[in-house]
Structures are given as C-alpha cells and as structure tokens.
Design a protein around this motif. Structure first.
Motif, PDB file in Angstrom:
ATOM      1  N   TYR A 391       1.025  -1.434  -0.100  1.00  0.00           N
ATOM      2  CA  TYR A 391      -0.342   0.116  -0.095  1.00  0.00           C
ATOM      3  C   TYR A 391       0.747   0.260  -0.047  1.00  0.00           C
ATOM      4  N   GLU A 392       2.315   1.540   0.782  1.00  0.00           N
ATOM      5  CA  GLU A 392       2.895   2.690   1.069  1.00  0.00           C
ATOM      6  C   GLU A 392       3.388   2.835  -0.538  1.00  0.00           C
ATOM      7  N   LEU A 393       3.700   1.394  -1.295  1.00  0.00           N
ATOM      8  CA  LEU A 393       4.619   1.492  -2.485  1.00  0.00           C
ATOM      9  C   LEU A 393       3.561   2.283  -3.221  1.00  0.00           C
ATOM     10  N   CYS A 394       2.159   2.056  -3.341  1.00  0.00           N
ATOM     11  CA  CYS A 394       0.982   2.306  -4.508  1.00  0.00           C
ATOM     12  C   CYS A 394       1.341   4.545  -4.212  1.00  0.00           C
ATOM     13  N   ASN A 397       3.498   5.959  -6.066  1.00  0.00           N
ATOM     14  CA  ASN A 397       3.898   5.669  -7.077  1.00  0.00           C
ATOM     15  C   ASN A 397       4.609   4.199  -7.597  1.00  0.00           C
ATOM     16  N   TYR A 398       5.711   3.715  -6.819  1.00  0.00           N
ATOM     17  CA  TYR A 398       5.816   2.261  -7.336  1.00  0.00           C
ATOM     18  C   TYR A 398       5.282   1.539  -8.299  1.00  0.00           C
ATOM     19  N   ILE A 399       5.427   0.465  -8.628  1.00  0.00           N
ATOM     20  CA  ILE A 399       4.712  -0.492  -9.573  1.00  0.00           C
ATOM     21  C   ILE A 399       5.711  -2.098  -8.222  1.00  0.00           C
ATOM     22  N   PRO A 400       4.601  -2.738  -7.171  1.00  0.00           N
ATOM     23  CA  PRO A 400       5.199  -3.651  -7.018  1.00  0.00           C
ATOM     24  C   PRO A 400       5.615  -5.046  -7.872  1.00  0.00           C
ATOM     25  N   SER A 401       6.206  -5.687  -8.048  1.00  0.00           N
ATOM     26  CA  SER A 401       6.539  -6.641  -8.584  1.00  0.00           C
ATOM     27  C   SER A 401       6.727  -7.899  -7.813  1.00  0.00           C
ATOM     28  N   PHE A 402       6.055  -9.517  -8.355  1.00  0.00           N
ATOM     29  CA  PHE A 402       7.062 -10.310  -7.918  1.00  0.00           C
ATOM     30  C   PHE A 402       7.453 -10.749  -8.910  1.00  0.00           C
ATOM     31  N   ILE A 434       3.709  -5.237 -13.272  1.00  0.00           N
ATOM     32  CA  ILE A 434       2.386  -4.962 -13.666  1.00  0.00           C
ATOM     33  C   ILE A 434       0.764  -6.408 -13.280  1.00  0.00           C
ATOM     34  N   LEU A 435       1.677  -7.305 -14.377  1.00  0.00           N
ATOM     35  CA  LEU A 435       0.444  -8.970 -14.215  1.00  0.00           C
ATOM     36  C   LEU A 435       0.840  -8.963 -12.779  1.00  0.00           C
ATOM     37  N   THR A 436       2.347  -9.798 -12.572  1.00  0.00           N
ATOM     38  CA  THR A 436       1.977  -9.910 -11.319  1.00  0.00           C
ATOM     39  C   THR A 436       1.308  -9.271 -10.131  1.00  0.00           C
ATOM     40  N   PHE A 437       1.699  -8.293  -9.922  1.00  0.00           N
ATOM     41  CA  PHE A 437       0.832  -7.065  -8.980  1.00  0.00           C
ATOM     42  C   PHE A 437      -0.999  -7.285  -8.725  1.00  0.00           C
ATOM     43  N   LYS A 438      -1.112  -7.568 -10.813  1.00  0.00           N
ATOM     44  CA  LYS A 438      -2.654  -7.716 -10.980  1.00  0.00           C
ATOM     45  C   LYS A 438      -3.032  -8.644 -10.096  1.00  0.00           C
ATOM     46  N   GLY A 453      -3.958   0.108  -5.387  1.00  0.00           N
ATOM     47  CA  GLY A 453      -3.124  -0.770  -6.434  1.00  0.00           C
ATOM     48  C   GLY A 453      -3.682  -1.148  -8.199  1.00  0.00           C
ATOM     49  N   GLU A 454      -4.984  -1.332  -8.078  1.00  0.00           N
ATOM     50  CA  GLU A 454      -5.729  -0.437  -9.269  1.00  0.00           C
ATOM     51  C   GLU A 454      -5.699   0.697 -10.621  1.00  0.00           C
ATOM     52  N   LYS A 455      -5.234   1.688  -8.885  1.00  0.00           N
ATOM     53  CA  LYS A 455      -5.597   3.148  -9.787  1.00  0.00           C
ATOM     54  C   LYS A 455      -4.144   3.425 -10.811  1.00  0.00           C
ATOM     55  N   VAL A 456      -2.834   2.302  -9.613  1.00  0.00           N
ATOM     56  CA  VAL A 456      -1.482   2.586 -10.240  1.00  0.00           C
ATOM     57  C   VAL A 456      -1.512   1.706 -10.787  1.00  0.00           C
ATOM     58  N   ILE A 457      -2.163   0.382 -11.669  1.00  0.00           N
ATOM     59  CA  ILE A 457      -2.106  -0.214 -12.927  1.00  0.00           C
ATOM     60  C   ILE A 457      -2.455   0.813 -13.938  1.00  0.00           C
ATOM     61  N   ASN A 458      -3.996   1.427 -14.085  1.00  0.00           N
ATOM     62  CA  ASN A 458      -4.688   2.308 -14.937  1.00  0.00           C
ATOM     63  C   ASN A 458      -3.014   3.402 -15.343  1.00  0.00           C
ATOM     64  N   ALA A 459      -2.872   3.925 -13.729  1.00  0.00           N
ATOM     65  CA  ALA A 459      -2.274   5.257 -14.689  1.00  0.00           C
ATOM     66  C   ALA A 459      -1.005   4.114 -15.501  1.00  0.00           C
ATOM     67  N   TYR A 460      -0.314   3.259 -15.164  1.00  0.00           N
ATOM     68  CA  TYR A 460       1.057   2.758 -15.780  1.00  0.00           C
ATOM     69  C   TYR A 460       0.429   1.947 -17.062  1.00  0.00           C
ATOM     70  N   LEU A 461      -0.941   1.986 -17.530  1.00  0.00           N
ATOM     71  CA  LEU A 461      -0.940   1.255 -17.939  1.00  0.00           C
ATOM     72  C   LEU A 461      -1.216   2.467 -19.476  1.00  0.00           C
ATOM     73  N   GLU A 462      -1.294   3.825 -19.264  1.00  0.00           N
ATOM     74  CA  GLU A 462      -1.632   4.980 -19.468  1.00  0.00           C
ATOM     75  C   GLU A 462       0.125   5.560 -19.905  1.00  0.00           C
ATOM     76  N   ASP A 463       1.067   5.472 -19.609  1.00  0.00           N
ATOM     77  CA  ASP A 463       2.179   6.097 -19.617  1.00  0.00           C
ATOM     78  C   ASP A 463       2.797   4.430 -20.497  1.00  0.00           C
ATOM     79  N   PHE A 464       2.356   3.086 -20.701  1.00  0.00           N
ATOM     80  CA  PHE A 464       3.147   2.789 -21.506  1.00  0.00           C
ATOM     81  C   PHE A 464       2.690   2.381 -22.374  1.00  0.00           C
TER      82      PHE A 464
END
Length: 491
Positions: A391-394, A397-402, A434-438, A453-464
C-alpha cells in the motif's frame, strides 16, 4: 562448543578449502593499501569534479573506483542532493519505477563458524538451534504463499546438517508446495561458499540467484571478526566463491557487504572492485548488490560498541554512490532498516526489497508466539505485513513486482545485463510487474490496497501505451485474462 562429529566435518572441509586456496591462480583483487590510497587522494573534491563525474554517471557507463571515491568524499550538501537525484534518475532509466518484492526464509541455524557479529555463531549458548523438517518447511511456505509471496531467498547455516544435498532437497520441497494459485516461482539462495560440483547440483535444483556476502573486504578486519579455525576464516575461498558459481553455470550471482565492520567508504570500493572482477572474467557483473547494516542479535556483545557504525545519512550516501557506480545491477534494501528510512532510501536507486519478513527459524508459522529472538540471526526493524508495504509503495507511485519471468524465460546472466545496460530491461520488467501485481490484487490484497493498486496499474498502462503501444495492448489483454482466472502470465 562443537561436537566431535561437527569438528570432524569442519576439519575435513577446511582441508579441502586449503587445498583449493593453494591451487587457486586468480589474484586477490582487493588491495587494501590501494583502496585506502584512492580514498585519501580524492579527499575534498572540487564541485566541478563531482559534477563532471555525475555527468558521466548519467550516461549509464558506470564509474571507476577513483570516480566513486570522489563522490564518497564529497562534503558539499548541495552536491549530495545532486548525487541523490542522479542515482534516482539512473534507476528510473534502467529499471523504471518498479520495486521487486521477496521474503527471506531461514531453514537452519546450526553453524560451525564463530563470526563475532552473528547470532548463529556456534559459541552463542543463547541460540536455540533448529533445522526445519520437510513438514515444517512446507508449512512455512504455505504461510508465505497464502500472503501472496512468489519469490524467496532461503538461508542456511554452514553445517553438516545443511549440506548441498539437504539444500537441494529443500529447494525441491519449496517448488513442490502448491495450493491452487499459491506457489513459489523462484528460489534464490543465501548460503556458504561451495565447490564447483556442489554449485552444479544447486543449479540443477533450479535456483535463481546465489548470494554470498564478503561481509568486509578489509583483510585485517575480516581476519579479526572471522576467527581462525572456522570455515569463514578463509578470505580467498570466500572472495572467489561466486567466480566458482559462474564456472558451474550459475550466471546470476549476488554480492554484498555487512556495513559497520569497517569504514563504509572502503566497503563501497570493495564492492565495486568485486563487480569489476566478475565482469572482467565472465562478462557479467553481480545481478544484485546488498548493503545490510549490522543490527542487534541475542547475546552478541560485539554489536554494542561499533567504531564503524554507519549513520542513516551516510547510509543514504553509499546507496546513491553504488547506484551511480554500478548502474546495471539490482540493489536490495532489507527489513533490517526502519519503515521511515526505507521510504527515504528507496528513491536513491533501490530495485528490490523484502516485506512481511520473519527471520526466526519456523518464524512464519510461529509468528504469534513470544520469544523468537533466540532463533534469529539478528533483529529486524521493519515488521510490517506485506500488504501494508505494498500500500505504501502504491502511495509513492511505485509498481510492486513479484515477477520471476526473467529466470524462466532465460533472461539471466549476460543476456539480462545486456538489456539492463541498454536501458531496455524495463520494457520487460514493467509489464511483468503489472501482471504479477494484478494477481496479488485479485487473490490477496486488502480492499484499500486493491483500490489504490488498480489506480496505479491504470496509470502505468496509460504511460506504457505512449512508449510501447503494441505491447501495451497485449498487456491489457493479459490483464483481462487474469481477471478471467488465468495466472502466471508474462512476457
């Protein structure tokens, strides 16, 4: 006190190590006098010299030991801010804004060594010696995977009960422990140095990265804190441990120094020389560099008065200088540090952190019990649950990754480094993050973490989509597949 059987095992292995050191033709690449001279000769650098070196660092070509020494010796606070900003920029250029998550899993703590700073030393009569059974190991993994973990670093004491066959058996058990979507997809190892044929067995078991810390590169300090009569007293054996791993085909290796044993500036240059020598011989430097600080351990008086204790401010400085000096490597920040300091240090170049960690033997299944300190190697400062850290990483504005795709897709060693050095690795790592965080959000997240987390993913999708439109479209399709129930998708 070691038993007769333990002493016999130690003596036999020490004999073999001595024979190895006598035959080893590689030259010790750590010259104490040279490092001290480099630090001395680059004291009080001119501001323009610092800025010239930062300009070079931003080209992602790395720094020489002399150039790193200039940054380490900078006393201008305004220039330190420029160094911090450069380190942040380099990490963003190569890895993007993603942070890889893992958890440590301690499997055994009996050890034949007697390191002055370590809670696992064999003379520590306050240590409760434990080795996980296969059933206990399975329970530990079940707890970790039920929280969402996919990556582990497993840790053993150096002892006959934790020989290479036992290590392979535990790796196989971890991979075999599955419950629906709950599984560990990649096991990394932090353990003692091995012989080449032993590393080959470990590779066959399917590990990711083999991690060995030199602890201190300063020869006299190394000798003082690793007393003669233990396996860890062999400096050269340890120094070339990851060269042997590379010879065995383990092309992702990891180095580190235990900060507080000697001057932190010396240790940074030691790490740099280590990285340079690996790259010189094998064409690939360390996959990661770690920089743990000494922390308290039960019944370990050595840790009470440390002449080389590293302050928080100096800790930030060394992290930034390592990032500028070795831009391509992953950098690991652990739960030894407090939540507040971790939040401040991550922007300075960190790419991996652990979270939700417990370093007591059988600590995950016994987490609610009292008195686990005598099962630990040292004490952690960040005991937050994994979900709170995410939650803090989000929030930042970081993307957590597994993600574990690089290992399984063959992007290791030289291939991974070629992508990293060209600044292209983020084009694999960001979508896989993004896939592993999803997956985490779908299966494990608290409501508040899922929402942010969904907000962060959507923002990164737009940037990507702006950078890689075709790949962004494929990524969106894969995210829809995950929502439909599919798992373990990656580029």
């Amino acid at each position: 006190m070691l038993s007769r059987e333990e002493k016999e095992w130690l003596d036999d292995r020490a004999k073999k190590i001595t024979e190895y050191e006598e035959k080893e033709t590689r030259k010790d690449f750590i010259d104490d006098d040279k490092i001290e001279s480099i630090l001395q000769n680059n004291r009080n650098p001119e501001p323009q010299r610092v800025r010239d070196i930062l300009s070079k660092a931003r080209l992602l070509k790395g720094l020489t030991p002399e150039e790193a020494a200039v940054l380490l010796n900078n006393e201008n606070q305004d220039l330190w801010q420029e160094i911090f900003e450069t380190a942040h920029q380099i990490k963003q250029q190569i890895y993007g804004n993603r942070i890889v998550l893992f958890a440590p899993l301690y499997i055994s703590n009996p050890c034949v060594n007697n390191c002055a700073y370590c809670g696992f030393r064999h003379s520590n009569d306050s240590l409760k010696e434990m080795v996980l059974s296969m059933e206990e190991l399975e329970k530990e993994v079940q707890v970790l995977t039920s929280h969402g973990h996919k990556r582990l670093v497993i840790v053993y004491g150096e002892h006959p009960v934790s020989d290479v066959d036992f290590m392979c058996k535990t790796i196989e058990k971890i991979y075999a422990t599955k419950d629906g979507d709950n599984e560990i997809r990649r096991v990394n190892i932090n353990a003692a140095p091995l012989f080449v044929d032993e590393y080959e067995k470990i590779k066959e078991a399917g590990i990711g990265t083999y991690q060995i810390f030199q602890e201190t590169y300063h020869h006299e300090t190394y000798k003082r804190v690793h007393p003669k009569g233990s396996l860890k007293s062999f400096y050269k054996w340890r120094l070339f441990s990851l060269h042997r791993a590379q010879e065995a085909g383990i092309d992702d290796v990891a180095i580190g120094a235990l900060l507080g044993l000697y001057d932190w500036k010396f240790e940074v240059l030691g790490l740099l020389y280590h990285a340079m020598d690996l790259e010189r011989e094998f064409g690939v430097g360390p996959h990661t560099i770690s920089f743990p600080r000494l922390e308290p351990a039960v019944n370990t008086p050595f840790l009470r008065n440390l002449p080389y204790k590293v302050s928080d401010e100096d800790f930030k400085k060394l992290v930034a200088v390592i990032r500028c000096s070795v831009p391509y490597t992953g950098m690991i920040l652990t739960c030894r540090e407090s939540p507040k300091l971790r939040k401040e240090v991550i922007p300075l170049g960190v790419s991996q952190i652990d979270a939700g960690s417990n370093i007591a033997i059988r600590g995950y299944q016994d987490a609610e019990k009292e008195g686990l300190e005598n099962r630990e190697q040292f004490q952690l400062a960040d005991s937050r649950p994994l979900d709170d850290v995410l939650y803090e990483l989000c929030e930042q504005n970081y993307i957590p990754s597994f993600c574990t795709a690089g290992y399984r897709a063959g992007r290791t060693g030289c291939q991974f480094m070629s992508f990293a050095k060209e600044g292209k690795v983020k084009y694999f790592c960001t979508p896989n993050a993004i896939l592993t965080f999803k997956e985490y959000l779908m299966n494990y997240a608290s409501p508040k973490t899922k929402m942010i987390g969904e907000k962060v993913i959507n923002a990164y999708l737009e940037d990507f989509k702006q950078e890689k439109p075709q790949r962004a479209e494929k990524l969106r399709e894969m995210l829809n597949d995950i929502e439909g129930g599919k798992r373990d998708l990656y580029f």
